[in-house]
Scaffold this active site. Structure first.
Site, PDB file in Angstrom:
ATOM      1  N   HIS A 199     -42.716 -19.999  26.890  1.00  0.00           N
ATOM      2  CA  HIS A 199     -41.886 -18.909  26.371  1.00  0.00           C
ATOM      3  C   HIS A 199     -42.437 -17.548  26.782  1.00  0.00           C
ATOM      4  O   HIS A 199     -41.828 -16.514  26.507  1.00  0.00           O
ATOM      5  CB  HIS A 199     -41.807 -19.035  24.840  1.00  0.00           C
ATOM      6  CG  HIS A 199     -40.773 -18.169  24.200  1.00  0.00           C
ATOM      7  ND1 HIS A 199     -41.101 -17.094  23.392  1.00  0.00           N
ATOM      8  CD2 HIS A 199     -39.418 -18.211  24.233  1.00  0.00           C
ATOM      9  CE1 HIS A 199     -40.000 -16.523  22.955  1.00  0.00           C
ATOM     10  NE2 HIS A 199     -38.957 -17.175  23.453  1.00  0.00           N
ATOM     11  N   ARG A 247     -33.204 -23.931  25.056  1.00  0.00           N
ATOM     12  CA  ARG A 247     -32.030 -24.526  24.412  1.00  0.00           C
ATOM     13  C   ARG A 247     -30.729 -23.814  24.791  1.00  0.00           C
ATOM     14  O   ARG A 247     -30.630 -22.598  24.734  1.00  0.00           O
ATOM     15  CB  ARG A 247     -32.205 -24.494  22.890  1.00  0.00           C
ATOM     16  CG  ARG A 247     -31.089 -25.215  22.145  1.00  0.00           C
ATOM     17  CD  ARG A 247     -31.407 -25.311  20.679  1.00  0.00           C
ATOM     18  NE  ARG A 247     -32.476 -26.251  20.420  1.00  0.00           N
ATOM     19  CZ  ARG A 247     -33.460 -26.037  19.538  1.00  0.00           C
ATOM     20  NH1 ARG A 247     -33.526 -24.897  18.886  1.00  0.00           N
ATOM     21  NH2 ARG A 247     -34.380 -26.956  19.332  1.00  0.00           N
ATOM     22  N   ARG A 250     -36.753  -9.046  11.779  1.00  0.00           N
ATOM     23  CA  ARG A 250     -35.302  -9.028  11.944  1.00  0.00           C
ATOM     24  C   ARG A 250     -34.618 -10.240  11.304  1.00  0.00           C
ATOM     25  O   ARG A 250     -33.601 -10.123  10.655  1.00  0.00           O
ATOM     26  CB  ARG A 250     -34.971  -8.974  13.440  1.00  0.00           C
ATOM     27  CG  ARG A 250     -33.503  -8.756  13.735  1.00  0.00           C
ATOM     28  CD  ARG A 250     -32.855  -9.975  14.338  1.00  0.00           C
ATOM     29  NE  ARG A 250     -33.547 -10.395  15.543  1.00  0.00           N
ATOM     30  CZ  ARG A 250     -33.378 -11.583  16.100  1.00  0.00           C
ATOM     31  NH1 ARG A 250     -32.586 -12.482  15.543  1.00  0.00           N
ATOM     32  NH2 ARG A 250     -34.047 -11.918  17.190  1.00  0.00           N
ATOM     33  N   ARG A 258     -34.745 -17.618  30.010  1.00  0.00           N
ATOM     34  CA  ARG A 258     -33.284 -17.501  29.979  1.00  0.00           C
ATOM     35  C   ARG A 258     -32.865 -16.464  31.017  1.00  0.00           C
ATOM     36  O   ARG A 258     -33.240 -15.299  30.917  1.00  0.00           O
ATOM     37  CB  ARG A 258     -32.778 -17.065  28.600  1.00  0.00           C
ATOM     38  CG  ARG A 258     -33.059 -18.058  27.488  1.00  0.00           C
ATOM     39  CD  ARG A 258     -32.314 -17.666  26.210  1.00  0.00           C
ATOM     40  NE  ARG A 258     -32.798 -18.400  25.056  1.00  0.00           N
ATOM     41  CZ  ARG A 258     -32.428 -19.636  24.736  1.00  0.00           C
ATOM     42  NH1 ARG A 258     -31.575 -20.281  25.510  1.00  0.00           N
ATOM     43  NH2 ARG A 258     -32.909 -20.226  23.659  1.00  0.00           N
ATOM     44  N   ASN A 311     -23.646 -17.524  15.878  1.00  0.00           N
ATOM     45  CA  ASN A 311     -24.936 -17.852  15.263  1.00  0.00           C
ATOM     46  C   ASN A 311     -24.823 -19.094  14.389  1.00  0.00           C
ATOM     47  O   ASN A 311     -25.687 -19.980  14.407  1.00  0.00           O
ATOM     48  CB  ASN A 311     -25.427 -16.686  14.406  1.00  0.00           C
ATOM     49  CG  ASN A 311     -25.857 -15.483  15.214  1.00  0.00           C
ATOM     50  OD1 ASN A 311     -26.018 -15.568  16.421  1.00  0.00           O
ATOM     51  ND2 ASN A 311     -26.038 -14.357  14.553  1.00  0.00           N
ATOM     52  N   TYR A 332     -30.395  -6.376  23.856  1.00  0.00           N
ATOM     53  CA  TYR A 332     -31.612  -6.762  23.136  1.00  0.00           C
ATOM     54  C   TYR A 332     -32.634  -5.638  23.272  1.00  0.00           C
ATOM     55  O   TYR A 332     -32.839  -5.107  24.358  1.00  0.00           O
ATOM     56  CB  TYR A 332     -32.227  -8.036  23.733  1.00  0.00           C
ATOM     57  CG  TYR A 332     -31.548  -9.334  23.383  1.00  0.00           C
ATOM     58  CD1 TYR A 332     -30.173  -9.406  23.206  1.00  0.00           C
ATOM     59  CD2 TYR A 332     -32.282 -10.508  23.253  1.00  0.00           C
ATOM     60  CE1 TYR A 332     -29.559 -10.606  22.909  1.00  0.00           C
ATOM     61  CE2 TYR A 332     -31.670 -11.721  22.956  1.00  0.00           C
ATOM     62  CZ  TYR A 332     -30.303 -11.760  22.790  1.00  0.00           C
ATOM     63  OH  TYR A 332     -29.691 -12.942  22.494  1.00  0.00           O
TER      64      TYR A 332
END
Length: 697
Positions: free
Chosen positions: A427, A397, A553, A367, A45, A460
């Protein structure tokens, strides 16, 4: 209502606080390799944060831009605050890593330097060096005839200071570049890992024969990876993107990580050639390149040091020998990953690719994994002559190269591939299948908060919604027409899309709750809350007495619990073994009052991306969402609460209080329902019973 700058928490510092919560998992009673996972995640991260956010702030500072954010922090003051925060937190990382590795030794799992090995293992390392390391490492001299080399982003190397024994006063500086094809650790036995730099350092005089090693240090560099593409001027967007990816490899150096105690001359040698600020040099007393810890975590002989593996369940009406389209035709279906399996999402596309009645498949890809079964099903469908339209977001990205690969493969198979709308990222997560049933066309839809990625779907938390209702189908059709054609209208009837429409709808719903005063209720779960207009609206609603619970989050720029602004707002963050990724919204006085969305409440999502927000009319699906929110609001194990000072605190429990871990409870709920219903052959009845069991759990 005038909002003071002090009522906004800085975005960058809020993100750092989130990453600190990730690191804080190491303080919990978790299996040791789970703790090591969180260190690897924390470091990964932080790499991305430096590559994008810190790099962007540096560019603003260098350009002389001093415009302040909502909290009145300029790029320079933000950079200073970030550096101070991270230099302090570096010691916390070192302490956790040291303690975890010490505890791993008690479990007979070791990270050992070359010098700590016995003679037999040293000889094994020597053999490994000459067979597998020496042929591929790159010795680099740096002098008048050997310029400072190109160092790839996040590359790991050894810097050395040498001398000719015949002329010890003449110092030489050089490097040993360690290629990424080499594993971070050499597994010299089933339970002993040797850092590669330890082996390389021992053999330096073989790498630079005739020279004496005076000092050395392992180091790692981070470069600016932000990439701007002038889409308006691009005739071939794919070609422009490929050029941009090449340029990104040459981004400015923005961080140097190096072993603590490194020779000052080595640090000066590197920093002067990299033109890097001294405060962006981080010296570590522990190993560098910790994202590579996954090599150790994946050791099959130490799975007892990990959490038990949970197997996602397929709940009714999905199941073996059940047509996806038959199930969706009978009812809307909401599934929650990773507690429920991602398999029905894959089957939705796979069945469509093989079904002779299917005439068209459309979907968005943001993704996807490198070996994607979903994309392969799309390729198969296109190869078989089906009409396949795929929106591939090439600007996702760090997934640009993978997406370029899939875009080319899809085009070669005959799919119609589009790259979105100039100036906007796409997105939204949506798939549509059009099927010929009798003399009519029937449209089936999948709308999601998460990516079409089977790998991330295991870790996730996301929500999938399957529906064939006409009101959804009309909007998904319009959405795909907007993506593939020309359209000045970007508004939908049932769904909402950004830019603009989602934000307008959210602000309207907040205002509706505010008009009901103390009877108003808002519960919103998301990844990030940054948008100033939405924050202001929430403050105004709080002042009217609306009860607001936010489950955020990551970044949260809203400051809760401040009298006159936000005393009716509570903010909590859930951090656990699964990354909370679903966006779920509840507004008491809206009909319907539950929504799922691909969009966080950030300016980029609400104003600069194409996103979708989906209202949930189905009663059974709403019951499921209600239970998820209820569980997360009662979580006292994974939850952190944000106070009015901008600090996150764990929830203190008294001895009599029961521990509520929302992720563990959801695993148990879904498993219990699965075991209760797995023998029921009436899938429709079982589906209704599953909802009742979930609601009553």
């Amino acid at each position: 209502m005038q909002i003071q700058p002090s009522m906004y928490i800085n975005r960058e510092l809020s993100w750092l606080a989130f990453n600190s919560r990730v690191l804080d998992q190491c303080s919990k009673d978790l299996p040791l390799l789970e703790k090591l996972k969180f260190i690897a995640i924390y470091c990964t991260n932080l790499d991305e944060f430096y590559m994008i956010r810190v790099a962007g702030l540096k560019q603003l500072f260098i350009a002389g831009i001093s415009t302040a954010s909502n909290d009145e922090m300029t790029p320079l003051t933000q950079l200073k605050a970030i550096r101070n925060y991270l230099h302090e937190e570096k010691y916390v990382v070192e302490q956790y890593f040291t303690k975890i590795t010490q505890d791993l030794e008690k479990e007979n799992l070791f990270i050992r330097s070359y010098e700590e090995l016995d003679e037999d293992l040293k000889q094994q390392c020597n053999d490994h060096f000459f067979s597998n390391i020496f042929p591929v490492i790159v010795p680099i001299a740096v002098d008048a005839t050997h310029p400072f080399p190109h160092l790839n982003n996040l590359s790991f190397s050894l810097v050395v200071k040498l001398c000719d024994p015949m002329h010890p006063e003449l110092l030489k500086f050089g490097m040993v570049r360690i290629p990424r094809v080499l594993p971070r650790f050499y597994q010299v036995s089933s339970n002993i890992y040797v850092p590669i730099e330890s082996i390389v350092r021992h053999h330096t005089e073989h790498i630079f024969p005739g020279y004496k090693l005076l000092s050395s240090a392992a180091f790692r560099v981070t470069r600016n990876a932000d990439m701007e593409i002038e889409e308006e001027e691009a005739d071939d967007f794919m070609m422009i993107l490929e050029q941009g990816l090449k340029l990104r490899r040459k981004g400015a150096f923005i961080r140097l990580q190096i072993e603590k105690g490194a020779d000052e001359q080595l640090i000066e040698f590197l920093s002067s050639h990299m033109n890097i600020f001294h405060k962006d040099i981080y010296e570590y007393s522990i190993l560098l390149n910790l994202p590579s810890l996954w090599q150790i975590i994946s050791n099959k002989e130490f799975t007892h040091l990990l959490n038990p593996v949970y197997t996602p369940k397929i709940l009714p009406p999905f199941g073996d020998n059940v047509s996806i389209f038959s199930a969706i035709d009978k009812q809307d279906i909401l599934a929650i990953q990773p507690y429920e399996s991602f398999e029905p999402v894959y089957q939705f596309i796979k069945e469509a690719s093989k079904d002779p009645k299917v005439v068209s498949i459309r979907m968005t890809l943001y993704r996807v994994e490198k070996n994607s079964n979903i994309v392969q099903a799309l390729i198969d469908a296109a190869s078989d002559g089906k009409q396949v339209t795929v929106m591939v977001e090439l600007k996702a990205r760090f997934d640009e190269e993978n997406n370029l690969h899939w875009a080319k493969s899809l085009e070669n198979a005959g799919a119609h591939v589009v790259y979105g709308i100039t100036g906007f990222k796409v997105h939204a997560k949506v798939a549509q299948v059009i099927r010929k049933e009798g003399d009519k066309l029937k449209i089936y839809n999948h709308l999601s908060t998460g990516n079409y990625n089977a790998s991330s779907a295991k870790i996730y938390t996301d929500v999938s919604y399957f529906t064939s209702k006409e009101e959804y189908s009309q909007d998904t059709t319009t959405f795909f027409h907007i993506l593939s054609g020309y359209s000045k209208s970007r508004r939908l009837k049932t769904l909402s899309m950004s830019p603009k429409q989602i934000k307008e709808r959210i602000l309207d719903m907040i205002a509706t709750e505010a008009s009901h005063g103390k009877d108003g209720v808002i519960i919103a779960k998301m990844n990030a809350l940054v948008d100033g207009d939405v924050i202001k609206a929430l403050y105004e609603a709080s002042n009217k007495g609306v009860k607001i619970d936010l489950i955020v989050r990551g970044i949260c720029c809203l400051r809760p619990g401040v009298k006159g602004y936000s005393e009716n707002i509570k903010v909590r963050s859930i951090v656990g073994k699964y990354l909370e990724h679903a966006r779920i919204l509840y507004f008491k006085h809206t009909e319907p009052n539950y929504f799922i969305s691909s969009a966080d409440w950030m300016p980029r999502n609400l104003e600069r991306r194409l996103e979708l927000m989906t209202p949930i009319f189905d009663e059974h699906s709403r019951a499921k969402l209600a239970q998820i929110l209820k569980l997360q609001l009662s979580d006292n194990d994974l939850a952190y609460e944000l106070d009015s000072e901008g600090r996150y605190r764990k929830i203190a429990l008294n001895e009599a209080e029961k521990i509520n871990n929302s992720q563990q409870i959801l695993e148990e709920y879904i498993s219990r329902i699965f075991n209760t219903l797995k023998k029921d052959t009436d899938h429709s009845r079982a589906a209704h019973l599953a909802t009742k069991l979930f609601r009553d759990s």
